[in-house]
Each structure stands twice: as C-alpha cells, then as structure tokens.
Design a protein around this motif. Structure first.
Motif, mmCIF file in Angstrom:
data_model
loop_
_atom_site.group_PDB
_atom_site.id
_atom_site.type_symbol
_atom_site.label_atom_id
_atom_site.label_comp_id
_atom_site.label_asym_id
_atom_site.label_seq_id
_atom_site.Cartn_x
_atom_site.Cartn_y
_atom_site.Cartn_z
ATOM 1 N N SER A 1 0.838 -1.214 0.000
ATOM 2 C CA SER A 1 0.000 0.000 0.000
ATOM 3 C C SER A 1 0.863 1.250 0.000
ATOM 4 N N ARG A 2 1.908 1.252 0.803
ATOM 5 C CA ARG A 2 2.787 2.427 0.874
ATOM 6 C C ARG A 2 3.487 2.690 -0.459
ATOM 7 N N LEU A 3 3.979 1.621 -1.078
ATOM 8 C CA LEU A 3 4.654 1.773 -2.362
ATOM 9 C C LEU A 3 3.686 2.230 -3.451
ATOM 10 N N LEU A 4 2.479 1.668 -3.437
ATOM 11 C CA LEU A 4 1.498 2.041 -4.457
ATOM 12 C C LEU A 4 1.099 3.509 -4.342
ATOM 13 N N VAL A 5 0.983 4.008 -3.132
ATOM 14 C CA VAL A 5 0.634 5.420 -2.946
ATOM 15 C C VAL A 5 1.731 6.312 -3.522
ATOM 16 N N SER A 6 2.998 5.961 -3.257
ATOM 17 C CA SER A 6 4.108 6.752 -3.792
ATOM 18 C C SER A 6 4.130 6.696 -5.317
ATOM 19 N N LEU A 7 3.886 5.518 -5.881
ATOM 20 C CA LEU A 7 3.848 5.375 -7.326
ATOM 21 C C LEU A 7 2.668 6.118 -7.931
ATOM 22 N N PHE A 8 1.543 6.121 -7.205
ATOM 23 C CA PHE A 8 0.363 6.855 -7.655
ATOM 24 C C PHE A 8 0.654 8.350 -7.731
ATOM 25 N N ASP A 9 1.354 8.873 -6.731
ATOM 26 C CA ASP A 9 1.697 10.302 -6.721
ATOM 27 C C ASP A 9 2.565 10.673 -7.917
ATOM 28 N N ALA A 10 3.392 9.710 -8.395
ATOM 29 C CA ALA A 10 4.262 9.956 -9.544
ATOM 30 C C ALA A 10 3.588 9.649 -10.867
ATOM 31 N N GLY A 11 2.322 9.185 -10.803
ATOM 32 C CA GLY A 11 1.603 8.846 -12.022
ATOM 33 C C GLY A 11 2.008 7.518 -12.624
ATOM 34 N N ALA A 12 2.775 6.712 -11.853
ATOM 35 C CA ALA A 12 3.258 5.434 -12.381
ATOM 36 C C ALA A 12 2.218 4.326 -12.271
ATOM 37 N N TRP B 1 -5.431 -1.900 -9.216
ATOM 38 C CA TRP B 1 -4.267 -1.103 -9.591
ATOM 39 C C TRP B 1 -3.755 -1.525 -10.968
ATOM 40 N N VAL B 2 -3.449 -0.540 -11.808
ATOM 41 C CA VAL B 2 -2.878 -0.787 -13.138
ATOM 42 C C VAL B 2 -1.720 0.194 -13.345
ATOM 43 N N LEU B 3 -0.965 -0.017 -14.415
ATOM 44 C CA LEU B 3 0.094 0.933 -14.752
ATOM 45 C C LEU B 3 -0.513 2.285 -15.096
#
Length: 259
Positions: free
Chosen positions: A54-65, A75-77
C-alpha cells in the motif's frame, strides 16, 4: 573519442535503495496484469506485506506510475509509464530497421556506416554499425560506445539541433582535447563548425578525431525532432568530392527509410 561505458560496481558499504527496487518489482508485476490487481493479489504474488504494498502504491500513484481507474479499484500501470513506453517505442523500432539501412549504405558507399542515438544534449551512443569491406578502413568497433568529444560529428550534429544560445552554454562547459594538429580546440571554432552544420544539415569531420580519419553524417528527424544520426567513417585519403556526394545521397536516403 568513443569511450567505454564504465558501469562500476558500487563501493563497499554503499547502500541500495530497497524501496526503489520493490517499487520496480511491483511495476513489473502490474505489467503482467493488464486487467489490474488488488492490493491483496499484489501482496500475495510479490511476497511483500500488504502495508508495504500500500505504501509503495501510494508513492507510485503520486508519480503517475500507477492508477486505479475502474470501479473495482484495481491497480494498473499509470500514465507516466505509458508516456515512457511511447518515448521508447520509436527507438526500439528504429533499432529494428537500422541493420538493413546500414547494410545498404555500406554496400553503396563501400565504407563503414553507423547509427547513433542521442543520450543527452551533447552526447550520443552508437547503437549499430556495419563495417566496410576494404582491408584499410575503420576497424575499431564503435557499436555500444558513448561519444562525447566535441571533435565528433555526432556531438556537433546534436549541438546544431539546439538554439544557438543553448548550444553555446553546452560548449562553454566542454573540455577540448588536441587529438590531431587540425582538431578544433576553441569555443568559437566549435561554434562556427556547429553553425555550418546547422545551415547545411549534415556534418563532416576531417582529421580531427584521428589523423587520416574522416566522417560524414546526417540527422534523422521524426515529427521535427532529432531521434538518431547516420554516418560513415573512412580513411581521409578516400574521401573524394565524388564519394562525399555519394555518401550524402546514401545517408539521406537511409534517414528517410528509418522514419
């Protein structure tokens, strides 16, 4: 001059960023799941705790990844990955077509031909080459080398693509090496050489990287952007006006075939 890419192991005691590696692992996992995946599925398949996922996905979400576009919140790319993929795709296609184009150039001109792609505002990497058939010629393998010398036609072609003021800023930071007695080793001299390339839309470097070595190159443009450069390198003694013209004709025809 071409330089070996030095990929040295990190010094003992220098730590890796494990979170970054885990984030890439999650991206690779999602790349295999075009329909998306839940946190529970990602946790199970990655072997990471759900809190970490969850923590990693939130950070990736903030970067648009990554993204969660559907009602099921899987969750998708994300769009950032899509943009990066679109940026790389033309280069992959370019690499796939380059061999046939280079072979045709070398057959027509009888000299070593090569393709380079930009790696920065004033650096390029040779991605493919076809050596000429003659016993005396360019035998040093340039493929895989990074070129950063201002005496190189590839570097000068890149500078010619920039606005004059920006090219000057990059030239101001360059280190000049006197490779031969005719190497351009002043900023103003390089600016003049770059301006000539800008006007004639091709580069030529004679006896500057090495005595007796010459090169002729052309840019490869796609949608107005430089995506690569084609060139031939050969002994200077063989670069007659007739061959110069033949080389430009072959290189420009090859550039059209690449886009």
């Amino acid at each position: 001059m071409p330089q070996e890419d030095q990929i040295s192991p990190m010094l003992p005691g220098t730590g890796r960023n494990e979170s970054l590696q885990r984030a890439f692992d999650l991206l690779e996992l999602l790349a295999r799941k075009p329909d998306g995946a839940s946190v529970a599925t990602i946790s199970l398949e990655s072997g990471l705790p759900r809190s970490t996922v969850s923590r990693l996905l939130v950070s990736l979400f903030d970067a648009g990844a990554v993204a969660r576009p559907g009602a099921d919140r899987r969750w998708v790319l994300g769009p950032t990955i899509m943009r990066l993929t679109n940026a790389v795709a033309p280069l992959v296609a370019l690499q796939g077509r380059s061999r046939q184009v280079l072979e045709a150039i070398t057959e027509q001109v009888g000299e070593t031909s090569m393709l380079a792609v930009p790696t920065g505002p004033a650096t390029a990497r040779v991605t493919d080459e076809v050596q000429g058939p003659k016993l005396v010629g360019v035998r040093y393998p340039w493929a895989g080398q990074t070129i950063d010398s201002p005496a190189s036609g590839f570097v000068r072609q890149l500078l010619a693509e920039l606005p004059e003021a920006e090219a000057r800023r990059h030239i101001d930071k360059m280190t000049f090496t006197q490779h031969t007695g005719t190497t351009t080793v002043t900023k103003e001299g390089l600016l003049r050489a770059v301006d000539k390339i800008r006007k004639q839309q091709h580069s030529s470097v004679i006896d500057e990287l090495e005595d007796g070595l010459s090169g002729v190159g052309v840019p490869v443009h796609q949608d107005g952007q430089l995506i690569a450069m084609l060139a031939i390198y050969l002994p200077t003694v063989r670069l007659t006006p007739e061959l110069y013209g033949q080389a430009l004709e072959a290189l420009r025809a090859g550039a059209k075939k690449l886009v």
